[in-house]
Motif scaffolding. Structure first.
Motif, mmCIF file in Angstrom:
data_model
loop_
_atom_site.group_PDB
_atom_site.id
_atom_site.type_symbol
_atom_site.label_atom_id
_atom_site.label_comp_id
_atom_site.label_asym_id
_atom_site.label_seq_id
_atom_site.Cartn_x
_atom_site.Cartn_y
_atom_site.Cartn_z
ATOM 1 N N ILE A 247 1.090 -1.208 -0.002
ATOM 2 C CA ILE A 247 0.153 -0.297 0.058
ATOM 3 C C ILE A 247 0.962 0.988 0.096
ATOM 4 N N HIS A 248 1.706 1.264 0.662
ATOM 5 C CA HIS A 248 2.695 2.282 0.913
ATOM 6 C C HIS A 248 4.162 2.702 0.604
ATOM 7 N N ASP A 249 4.952 1.693 0.612
ATOM 8 C CA ASP A 249 6.042 1.368 -0.238
ATOM 9 C C ASP A 249 5.894 2.126 -1.763
ATOM 10 N N SER A 250 6.964 2.722 -1.893
ATOM 11 C CA SER A 250 7.399 2.700 -4.152
ATOM 12 C C SER A 250 7.833 1.586 -4.261
ATOM 13 N N GLN A 251 8.817 1.212 -3.467
ATOM 14 C CA GLN A 251 9.885 0.441 -3.624
ATOM 15 C C GLN A 251 10.616 -0.879 -2.918
ATOM 16 N N LEU A 252 9.913 -2.192 -4.122
ATOM 17 C CA LEU A 252 10.019 -3.313 -4.005
ATOM 18 C C LEU A 252 11.902 -3.651 -2.913
ATOM 19 N N PRO A 253 11.307 -4.157 -2.036
ATOM 20 C CA PRO A 253 13.229 -4.846 -1.464
ATOM 21 C C PRO A 253 13.538 -5.115 -2.191
ATOM 22 N N GLU A 254 15.189 -5.172 -2.452
ATOM 23 C CA GLU A 254 16.147 -5.953 -3.062
ATOM 24 C C GLU A 254 16.035 -7.443 -1.809
ATOM 25 N N THR A 255 15.746 -8.483 -3.511
ATOM 26 C CA THR A 255 15.497 -9.147 -2.603
ATOM 27 C C THR A 255 15.647 -10.585 -3.073
ATOM 28 N N ASP A 256 15.099 -12.132 -2.428
ATOM 29 C CA ASP A 256 15.403 -13.154 -2.957
ATOM 30 C C ASP A 256 13.893 -13.839 -2.969
ATOM 31 N N TYR A 257 13.984 -13.562 -2.038
ATOM 32 C CA TYR A 257 11.697 -14.652 -1.908
ATOM 33 C C TYR A 257 11.134 -13.526 -1.661
ATOM 34 N N ILE A 258 9.574 -13.496 -2.190
ATOM 35 C CA ILE A 258 8.537 -13.188 -1.543
ATOM 36 C C ILE A 258 7.698 -13.669 -1.122
ATOM 37 N N TYR A 259 7.053 -12.736 -0.056
ATOM 38 C CA TYR A 259 6.336 -14.189 1.078
ATOM 39 C C TYR A 259 4.928 -12.898 0.660
ATOM 40 N N LEU A 260 3.543 -13.005 0.271
ATOM 41 C CA LEU A 260 2.856 -11.659 0.578
ATOM 42 C C LEU A 260 0.981 -13.013 1.115
ATOM 43 N N ALA A 261 1.004 -12.373 2.053
ATOM 44 C CA ALA A 261 0.180 -13.290 3.256
ATOM 45 C C ALA A 261 -0.977 -12.836 2.739
ATOM 46 N N GLY A 262 -2.171 -13.513 3.229
ATOM 47 C CA GLY A 262 -3.422 -13.474 3.239
ATOM 48 C C GLY A 262 -3.733 -11.969 4.436
ATOM 49 N N GLY A 263 -5.022 -11.692 3.654
ATOM 50 C CA GLY A 263 -5.482 -10.099 4.829
ATOM 51 C C GLY A 263 -6.946 -9.690 4.332
ATOM 52 N N TYR A 264 -6.912 -8.115 4.124
ATOM 53 C CA TYR A 264 -8.010 -7.830 3.692
ATOM 54 C C TYR A 264 -7.368 -7.588 2.566
ATOM 55 N N PRO A 265 -7.439 -7.740 1.085
ATOM 56 C CA PRO A 265 -6.843 -6.824 -0.030
ATOM 57 C C PRO A 265 -8.490 -5.810 -0.387
ATOM 58 N N GLU A 266 -9.640 -6.284 -0.240
ATOM 59 C CA GLU A 266 -10.564 -5.753 -0.605
ATOM 60 C C GLU A 266 -10.748 -4.336 -0.373
ATOM 61 N N LEU A 267 -10.090 -4.033 1.019
ATOM 62 C CA LEU A 267 -11.219 -3.187 1.980
ATOM 63 C C LEU A 267 -9.677 -1.860 1.210
ATOM 64 N N TYR A 268 -8.942 -2.235 0.666
ATOM 65 C CA TYR A 268 -7.832 -1.140 0.247
ATOM 66 C C TYR A 268 -7.582 -1.093 -0.961
ATOM 67 N N LEU A 269 -8.029 -1.455 -2.172
ATOM 68 C CA LEU A 269 -8.834 -0.969 -3.467
ATOM 69 C C LEU A 269 -7.639 -0.253 -3.682
ATOM 70 N N GLU A 270 -8.203 0.513 -3.413
ATOM 71 C CA GLU A 270 -7.824 1.663 -4.328
ATOM 72 C C GLU A 270 -6.318 2.606 -4.194
ATOM 73 N N LYS A 271 -5.783 1.925 -2.755
ATOM 74 C CA LYS A 271 -4.453 2.425 -2.515
ATOM 75 C C LYS A 271 -3.612 1.309 -3.147
ATOM 76 N N LEU A 272 -4.231 0.426 -3.270
ATOM 77 C CA LEU A 272 -3.534 -1.162 -3.514
ATOM 78 C C LEU A 272 -3.252 -0.933 -5.369
ATOM 79 N N SER A 273 -4.197 -0.955 -6.114
ATOM 80 C CA SER A 273 -4.158 -0.178 -7.431
ATOM 81 C C SER A 273 -3.496 0.927 -7.636
ATOM 82 N N GLN A 274 -3.682 1.861 -7.084
ATOM 83 C CA GLN A 274 -3.039 3.092 -7.502
ATOM 84 C C GLN A 274 -0.939 2.707 -7.500
ATOM 85 N N ASN A 275 -0.898 2.587 -6.158
ATOM 86 C CA ASN A 275 0.287 1.640 -6.030
ATOM 87 C C ASN A 275 0.526 1.206 -7.721
#
Length: 430
Positions: free
Chosen positions: A273-301
């Motif tokens: 939601i808030h970061d414009s830069q993805l950290p340098e990483t070897d693996y990414i873990y996207l856990a569950g949550g409530y993305p449906e409550l923050y759709l505009e912010k996620l889409s705008q990033n």
């Protein structure tokens, strides 16, 4: 000595979560070290428990976890604490198959006494045969006391107390109804604000003023209080970096899963939601949550969406579950039918229109590996043209179901919240 007890109920909606949160906060306010636990796969209650006890809560589940892992986890976290409080799941004997995975199963495995919370708003002496049945159904389950909830008067409580005396189970008091201590809906987001804090404090005061805390503690199990031992496990040099999504939209994680990841790599957190830069990483873990409550912010990033998609195309390993899986699709459609663009690694979209609950334990078989998890979501998948699904998925009753585990290069995504903390690192390619 430290104390331990399990809060259970004859049936759901009896108020065991409110009682658990209240006791966690009240004991914490007394300066005691409180360790909360949750029976079953729930990752929402544990967030509330952690807030109330001011200490991270831990899941205990004999369906997703081997019994020895449950015992080891409980022993590890309860050491050095003053009080361990375990909240049960559903009714006392309700499990995935009969009583498998139930509150009773955990109580038996850990030899922990049960404190029953009974919704007695429409019940009087008839509770006696119900308590008798619960007490005698499985003699290995020790019911050490009863708290009667939603009871308005002493005269009403007198019938209930007589029932306890008849059955031979101690009555620990009654809790009058109080609208000011109602816990907000589980699908209103998990932002812990001053309002939530106020509710917990009021609940702690209200409940402990109307029950016998001293009798409750007398009913609890005494455990030798010793310092927690440090694990003497050799771990590989942490040369790999694991980036974990963590913000208002992505917060459903099991603490032991995170510790497992910490044992094999360097953890960094980022916010889709808030970061414009993805950290340098070897693996990414996207856990569950409530993305449906923050759709505009996620889409705008857009920057974050593009960087995650580029990472996938470059072969970075990405694991996404439930809300994370939704985020990796083309779009998420809100309850009004409006589509919000997402990362677009997979060609499906997910929709919150006409919500329908999908719920249950899941067993995944893949290349000789068996791993358990839990599926809990209201959304559905639309326009699914993706054929690249791996493994087979079964319910707790061993029925194969259509839930997919999507793959693209080194990306793996599914609705299932997997519990991998009981596995050895060598069993998973990471």
């Amino acid at each position: 000595m430290s104390k331990a007890f399990l809060i259970a109920a004859p049936w759901s909606n009896s108020g065991k979560t409110t009682v658990t949160l209240s006791l966690c906060r009240w004991f914490s306010n007394q300066g005691l070290n409180v360790q909360p636990f949750k029976c079953g796969p729930d990752y929402i209650d544990t967030i509330h428990h952690s807030t109330a006890a001011r200490k991270p809560a831990v899941n205990l589940d004999v369906v997703m976890m081997p019994e020895e892992h449950v015992i080891r986890t409980f022993n590890n976290y309860q050491q050095g604490t003053d009080i361990s409080i375990i909240e049960g799941v559903m009714g006392l004997f309700d499990g995935a198959v009969k009583d498998q995975g139930s509150s009773a199963a955990i109580a038996k495995l850990l030899d922990i006494p049960v404190i029953l919370v009974v919704n007695a708003s429409s019940m009087a002496y008839t509770i006696a045969p119900i308590l008798h049945g619960l007490k005698t159904f499985d003699p290995e389950v020790q019911i050490a006391g009863v708290l009667f909830n939603f009871v308005k008067t002493e005269s009403h409580y007198a019938f209930l107390k007589e029932a306890c005396d008849t059955v031979g189970i101690p009555s620990l008091g009654y809790i009058p109804p109080n609208e000011e201590i109602a816990i907000p809906s589980r699908h209103l987001g998990l932002h812990i604000d001053k309002t939530f804090e106020t509710i917990i404090e009021k609940a702690a005061s209200h409940i402990t003023s109307n029950i016998s805390v001293s009798k409750l503690l007398e009913s609890a199990k005494e455990i030798n209080k010793i310092a927690r031992e440090k694990a003497q496990v050799k771990t590989p040099s942490k040369t790999k970096t694991i980036a974990i999504a963590k913000d208002e939209a992505f917060s459903f994680t099991y603490i032991e899963n995170l510790k497992w990841l910490e044992s094999i790599g360097r953890i960094v957190y980022f916010s889709p939601i808030h970061d414009s830069q993805l950290p340098e990483t070897d693996y990414i873990y996207l856990a569950g949550g409530y993305p449906e409550l923050y759709l505009e912010k996620l889409s705008q990033n857009v920057s974050m969406c593009n960087q995650i998609r580029n990472a996938a195309n470059l072969g970075v390993t990405i694991y996404a579950e439930c809300g994370g899986m939704m985020y990796l699709g083309k779009a998420i459609i809100d309850e009004k039918g409006l589509a919000h663009s997402m990362v677009n690694i997979f060609d499906y979209s997910t929709s919150m229109e006409n919500k329908k609950l999908s719920l249950g334990y899941r067993k995944v078989l893949f290349e000789g590996l068996e791993i358990w998890g839990h599926e809990f979501h209201y959304s559905k998948i639309l326009n699914d043209q993706t054929n690249s699904s791996i493994g087979k998925v079964f319910t707790a009753r061993d029925k194969e179901i259509s839930t997919k585990i999507y793959t693209y290069k080194n990306v793996y995504a599914s609705y299932i919240h997997l519990y991998w903390a009981a596995l050895k690192p060598k069993d998973i390619c990471i």
